[in-house]
Structure formats: structure tokens, C-alpha cells
Write a protein that holds these residues in place. Structure first.
Motif, PDB file in Angstrom:
ATOM      1  N   GLN A  46       8.489 -15.130  10.505  1.00  0.00           N
ATOM      2  CA  GLN A  46       8.563 -13.852   9.814  1.00  0.00           C
ATOM      3  C   GLN A  46       7.282 -13.673   8.993  1.00  0.00           C
ATOM      4  OE1 GLN A  46      11.466 -11.428   9.580  1.00  0.00           O
ATOM      5  NE2 GLN A  46      11.545 -12.424  11.569  1.00  0.00           N
ATOM      6  N   LEU A  47       6.624 -12.550   9.177  1.00  0.00           N
ATOM      7  CA  LEU A  47       5.346 -12.310   8.514  1.00  0.00           C
ATOM      8  C   LEU A  47       5.500 -11.285   7.395  1.00  0.00           C
ATOM      9  CD1 LEU A  47       2.266 -12.531   8.213  1.00  0.00           C
ATOM     10  CD2 LEU A  47       2.043 -10.848  10.060  1.00  0.00           C
ATOM     11  N   LEU A  48       5.222 -11.724   6.159  1.00  0.00           N
ATOM     12  CA  LEU A  48       5.164 -10.834   5.009  1.00  0.00           C
ATOM     13  C   LEU A  48       3.689 -10.615   4.705  1.00  0.00           C
ATOM     14  CD1 LEU A  48       6.285  -9.274   2.600  1.00  0.00           C
ATOM     15  CD2 LEU A  48       6.644 -11.448   1.417  1.00  0.00           C
ATOM     16  N   LEU A  49       3.205  -9.414   5.027  1.00  0.00           N
ATOM     17  CA  LEU A  49       1.777  -9.114   4.931  1.00  0.00           C
ATOM     18  C   LEU A  49       1.446  -8.448   3.604  1.00  0.00           C
ATOM     19  CD1 LEU A  49      -0.885  -9.242   6.569  1.00  0.00           C
ATOM     20  CD2 LEU A  49      -0.381  -6.927   7.397  1.00  0.00           C
ATOM     21  N   ASP A  50       0.596  -9.097   2.829  1.00  0.00           N
ATOM     22  CA  ASP A  50       0.100  -8.537   1.570  1.00  0.00           C
ATOM     23  C   ASP A  50      -1.067  -7.620   1.921  1.00  0.00           C
ATOM     24  OD1 ASP A  50      -0.751  -7.962  -0.954  1.00  0.00           O
ATOM     25  OD2 ASP A  50      -1.012 -10.034  -1.602  1.00  0.00           O
ATOM     26  N   PHE A  51      -0.808  -6.318   1.902  1.00  0.00           N
ATOM     27  CA  PHE A  51      -1.683  -5.353   2.564  1.00  0.00           C
ATOM     28  C   PHE A  51      -2.233  -4.330   1.579  1.00  0.00           C
ATOM     29  CE2 PHE A  51      -2.219  -1.440   5.168  1.00  0.00           C
ATOM     30  CZ  PHE A  51      -3.125  -1.926   6.088  1.00  0.00           C
ATOM     31  N   GLY A  52      -3.571  -4.298   1.466  1.00  0.00           N
ATOM     32  CA  GLY A  52      -4.202  -3.345   0.563  1.00  0.00           C
ATOM     33  C   GLY A  52      -4.880  -2.194   1.264  1.00  0.00           C
ATOM     34  N   ALA A  76       3.724  -7.236  11.678  1.00  0.00           N
ATOM     35  CA  ALA A  76       4.293  -7.687  10.406  1.00  0.00           C
ATOM     36  C   ALA A  76       5.749  -7.255  10.288  1.00  0.00           C
ATOM     37  CB  ALA A  76       3.478  -7.129   9.247  1.00  0.00           C
ATOM     38  N   ASP A  77       6.561  -8.138   9.747  1.00  0.00           N
ATOM     39  CA  ASP A  77       7.987  -7.849   9.571  1.00  0.00           C
ATOM     40  C   ASP A  77       8.257  -7.180   8.230  1.00  0.00           C
ATOM     41  OD1 ASP A  77       9.096  -9.410  11.988  1.00  0.00           O
ATOM     42  OD2 ASP A  77       7.829 -10.887  10.974  1.00  0.00           O
ATOM     43  N   LYS A  78       7.475  -7.549   7.225  1.00  0.00           N
ATOM     44  CA  LYS A  78       7.641  -7.014   5.878  1.00  0.00           C
ATOM     45  C   LYS A  78       6.260  -6.865   5.249  1.00  0.00           C
ATOM     46  CE  LYS A  78      11.914  -9.708   5.569  1.00  0.00           C
ATOM     47  NZ  LYS A  78      12.607 -10.834   4.879  1.00  0.00           N
ATOM     48  N   PHE A  79       6.200  -6.049   4.187  1.00  0.00           N
ATOM     49  CA  PHE A  79       4.896  -5.750   3.575  1.00  0.00           C
ATOM     50  C   PHE A  79       4.944  -5.824   2.057  1.00  0.00           C
ATOM     51  CE2 PHE A  79       4.666  -3.699   7.676  1.00  0.00           C
ATOM     52  CZ  PHE A  79       3.331  -3.808   8.061  1.00  0.00           C
ATOM     53  N   ILE A  80       3.819  -6.223   1.482  1.00  0.00           N
ATOM     54  CA  ILE A  80       3.535  -5.996   0.069  1.00  0.00           C
ATOM     55  C   ILE A  80       2.377  -5.012   0.045  1.00  0.00           C
ATOM     56  CG2 ILE A  80       2.817  -6.989  -2.134  1.00  0.00           C
ATOM     57  CD1 ILE A  80       3.804  -9.710  -1.063  1.00  0.00           C
ATOM     58  N   PHE A  81       2.636  -3.793  -0.390  1.00  0.00           N
ATOM     59  CA  PHE A  81       1.601  -2.769  -0.423  1.00  0.00           C
ATOM     60  C   PHE A  81       0.981  -2.699  -1.819  1.00  0.00           C
ATOM     61  CE2 PHE A  81       4.189  -0.868   3.109  1.00  0.00           C
ATOM     62  CZ  PHE A  81       3.200  -0.945   4.081  1.00  0.00           C
ATOM     63  N   LEU A  85       1.077   5.137  -1.693  1.00  0.00           N
ATOM     64  CA  LEU A  85       0.621   5.972  -0.584  1.00  0.00           C
ATOM     65  C   LEU A  85       0.583   5.202   0.724  1.00  0.00           C
ATOM     66  CD1 LEU A  85      -2.301   7.994  -2.220  1.00  0.00           C
ATOM     67  CD2 LEU A  85       0.128   8.563  -2.073  1.00  0.00           C
ATOM     68  N   LEU A  86       0.239   3.913   0.663  1.00  0.00           N
ATOM     69  CA  LEU A  86       0.207   3.107   1.883  1.00  0.00           C
ATOM     70  C   LEU A  86       1.601   2.966   2.475  1.00  0.00           C
ATOM     71  CD1 LEU A  86      -2.298   0.258   0.957  1.00  0.00           C
ATOM     72  CD2 LEU A  86      -2.592   1.966   2.748  1.00  0.00           C
ATOM     73  N   ALA A  87       2.586   2.790   1.622  1.00  0.00           N
ATOM     74  CA  ALA A  87       3.959   2.659   2.104  1.00  0.00           C
ATOM     75  C   ALA A  87       4.386   3.914   2.859  1.00  0.00           C
ATOM     76  CB  ALA A  87       4.908   2.400   0.932  1.00  0.00           C
ATOM     77  N   GLU A  88       3.956   5.071   2.351  1.00  0.00           N
ATOM     78  CA  GLU A  88       4.277   6.333   3.021  1.00  0.00           C
ATOM     79  C   GLU A  88       3.469   6.486   4.307  1.00  0.00           C
ATOM     80  OE1 GLU A  88       3.585   9.461   0.257  1.00  0.00           O
ATOM     81  OE2 GLU A  88       4.926   8.645  -1.273  1.00  0.00           O
ATOM     82  N   TYR A  90       2.246   4.277   6.393  1.00  0.00           N
ATOM     83  CA  TYR A  90       2.673   3.436   7.517  1.00  0.00           C
ATOM     84  C   TYR A  90       4.164   3.562   7.820  1.00  0.00           C
ATOM     85  CZ  TYR A  90      -1.979   1.480   7.643  1.00  0.00           C
ATOM     86  OH  TYR A  90      -3.339   1.334   7.766  1.00  0.00           O
ATOM     87  N   GLU A  91       4.857   4.432   7.087  1.00  0.00           N
ATOM     88  CA  GLU A  91       6.258   4.757   7.356  1.00  0.00           C
ATOM     89  C   GLU A  91       7.123   3.500   7.490  1.00  0.00           C
ATOM     90  OE1 GLU A  91       5.959   7.208  10.855  1.00  0.00           O
ATOM     91  OE2 GLU A  91       5.593   9.009   9.669  1.00  0.00           O
ATOM     92  N   ILE A  92       6.999   2.626   6.485  1.00  0.00           N
ATOM     93  CA  ILE A  92       7.774   1.392   6.461  1.00  0.00           C
ATOM     94  C   ILE A  92       9.027   1.616   5.625  1.00  0.00           C
ATOM     95  CG2 ILE A  92       7.760  -1.060   5.865  1.00  0.00           C
ATOM     96  CD1 ILE A  92       5.801  -0.256   8.099  1.00  0.00           C
ATOM     97  N   ASN A  93      10.169   1.198   6.136  1.00  0.00           N
ATOM     98  CA  ASN A  93      11.425   1.339   5.398  1.00  0.00           C
ATOM     99  C   ASN A  93      11.356   0.580   4.076  1.00  0.00           C
ATOM    100  OD1 ASN A  93      12.532   2.836   7.484  1.00  0.00           O
ATOM    101  ND2 ASN A  93      13.448   1.051   8.479  1.00  0.00           N
ATOM    102  N   GLN A  94      11.987   1.137   3.047  1.00  0.00           N
ATOM    103  CA  GLN A  94      11.929   0.552   1.719  1.00  0.00           C
ATOM    104  C   GLN A  94      12.488  -0.864   1.670  1.00  0.00           C
ATOM    105  OE1 GLN A  94      13.665   3.145  -1.201  1.00  0.00           O
ATOM    106  NE2 GLN A  94      12.035   4.680  -1.029  1.00  0.00           N
ATOM    107  N   ASP A  95      13.461  -1.158   2.527  1.00  0.00           N
ATOM    108  CA  ASP A  95      14.057  -2.496   2.509  1.00  0.00           C
ATOM    109  C   ASP A  95      13.128  -3.552   3.103  1.00  0.00           C
ATOM    110  OD1 ASP A  95      14.273  -1.445   5.082  1.00  0.00           O
ATOM    111  OD2 ASP A  95      16.118  -2.547   5.523  1.00  0.00           O
TER     112      ASP A  95
END
Length: 292
Positions: A46-52, A76-81, A85-88, A90-95
């Protein structure tokens, strides 16, 4: 060659040390894209990507980076944005994501210095000293728009190639606003030094490419030491959860910066660290969920 060796070492480490289904956190970097993507295909971790930011959108890298960067982002399975604006975008679900702007709390908060009390407003620029980036020279020229009731402090390392221009710029200051170079401060000394000033400057050009998605860490640094922050109108900062704490100027002119600086009310109740501490607790709770 050294980059290829590093990529190979990382790939081998991941393949032989990470278990299937295990969650790993990767700070997004072009050099990590190929080895992490290929290792994930093999080990199914599982990849949690710390993404700037997506670097190839800012500046095209070599073909390997251009090929593997978007693949890693999609894998990536999950993100740290680093901003909302990045979260919006890339249209990643909040969960599956957390938004963390940077370091909310610093260790020196209990060791703050008293504000300098000499009937002047003390302004600080802390950061890169570079002609290419240019903010420090804007801070120096800002003195021309202020009077003797203000003092500008500059913290940061002066590269050898900048020394002549930098120190000449300060020496040529003909305004009544004093400019003081404070040198390089590190660790707790850095935060304690900042805490004695009143206003921190973030003078990045709000019209620069991709700036809307690049959250400036110095804003949090200033806030975490109790400073008011005067900043260019960067969208991801204005629309962030700390946007209510920032004094924005809309025009990229020093006259506009000076106007906002003069409007800052230092007598009003202002304690940004309380808001940051709450955000820090929320970030820790959110990360705990993502790491399960």
C-alpha cells in the motif's frame, strides 16, 4: 550514474524488505518514481504518497521521469497533499487523503523571546537569498516604502555568488527604515529569533507558474512563532485553513506590500499557534487512520 545506483538500491530494498499489503510512506520525488512504481507492481504494498506537486507539469524532466511520474501518482493508494487544491485537482476521495500544509508546531513555542519593544515594527524575511527567486531583494527594497518606525531583519545563508550584490543592496539603503542582516540561525535558535519580531514576509510572485499549488512553508514557520504574516495572494494559501490568519496583498508591487504592512494591527488579540496546535492534532489523527 549515481542516480541510477540509488534507484536500483531503493528498488532492491523495497522488493526484499516490504511485505505484501504493508503500508509505506513515500515523499514524492522524481528519482523515486520508477523504483517505487516497479516495486509496488511486484510486492503489492500500500503506497501512501506525500505529494506536493507534479514536477513534470512545472518543468519537463527526462523521459524516464516523464513516463513514471504520472504512473506512480495513479498507482498510489492514499495521499498526503500539501494543500487543498491538489486534493480537488486529482479528485481523490477524502477517506484516502490527508491535507497537511507542513509543520504546524515547533519545539521552541515554549521558549519564545519577548517582542522587541523599541517603538518600531520589526519585520522579518527568512528564507532563500537568491537573485533567481528574488524575494529577499524585494524585502530590501521594501525599506524605501517604509519610515523610521519600521525595521527589516533578514535571516538566511548568503551564497558566495550573491554576497556582493546582497550586502551592497543593504549598504545602499537610503531610507529611514533600518535593514539588519541577522545571519544564519538554525534549530531552536531560528524559531526563538523569529518570535521576537512582529511581521513575517512571504513575497513570492503570485503570477509565477504553478504557484497556486505550491504552499510556502515560510507562512507556517512565521505563524508557528506567533508572527503576523504579510503574503502575496497565493490561491492555495488564501483558500487554506490558515487563510484567515494571513494579511494578503493583491498587486505585485512594493507599494501594495507596504500598504498592508502598515495596516497590520499589532494591538489586536492574535494567537495563531492555538489554531495550528488544533490542526496538528487533527493531522496526527488523520495520519493514524491512513496508516492502518
Amino acid at each position: 550514474l549515481s542516480k541510477l545506483v540509488s534507484m536500483a538500491q531503493l528498488f532492491i530494498y523495497l522488493v526484499f524488505n516490504v511485505k505484501m499489503g504493508e503500508t509505506i510512506v513515500v515523499a514524492h520525488s522524481l528519482i523515486f518514481c520508477m523504483p517505487v512504481y516497479l516495486a509496488k507492481k511486484i510486492k503489492k504494498f500500500q503506497l501512501l504518497l506525500d505529494f506536493g506537486e507534479e514536477y513534470n507539469k512545472v518543468k519537463k524532466g527526462n523521459k524516464i521521469y516523464q513516463y513514471f511520474e504520472p504512473k506512480l501518482i495513479r498507482a498510489a493508494d492514499k495521499f498526503i497533499f500539501s494543500n487543498d487544491l491538489l486534493a480537488e485537482l486529482y479528485e481523490i476521495n477524502q477517506d484516502k487523503a490527508a491535507v497537511i500544509y507542513g509543520q504546524y508546531v515547533n519545539d521552541s513555542q515554549t521558549k519564545r523571546k519577548e517582542k522587541i519593544a523599541d517603538d518600531r515594527v520589526h519585520i522579518v524575511y527568512a528564507g532563500i537569498i537568491s537573485s533567481d527567486e528574488g524575494s529577499v531583494y524585494k524585502a530590501i527594497k521594501l525599506a524605501d516604502y517604509l519610515d523610521a518606525t519600521f525595521c527589516i531583519h533578514i535571516l538566511g545563508e548568503v551564497p558566495r555568488t550573491e554576497k556582493k550584490k546582497f550586502f551592497s543592496s543593504i549598504a545602499e539603503n537610503g531610507s529611514r527604515c533600518q535593514i539588519i542582516y541577522e545571519g544564519v540561525k538554525k534549530g531552536n535558535e531560528f524559531f526563538e529569533t523569529l518570535s521576537q519580531y512582529h511581521i513575517g514576509l512571504n513575497l513570492r510572485d503570485s503570477q509565477a507558474g504553478y504557484i497556486d499549488f505550491a504552499f510556502p512553508s515560510k507562512c507556517l514557520t512565521y505563524l508557528s512563532t506567533g508572527l503576523h504574516v504579510v503574503s502575496s495572494d497565493i490561491k492555495c494559501v488564501r483558500e487554506s485553513r490558515v487563510g484567515n490568519l494571513i494579511h494578503f496583498y493583491s498587486e505585485n508591487s512594493l507599494d501594495a506590500v507596504a500598504k498592508i504592512v502598515k495596516e497590520v494591527d499589532l494591538n489586536e488579540k492574535y494567537e495563531p499557534t492555538s489554531q495550528l496546535a488544533a490542526m496538528d492534532r487533527e493531522a496526527a489523527e488523520r495520519l493514524a487512520v491512513l496508516l492502518k
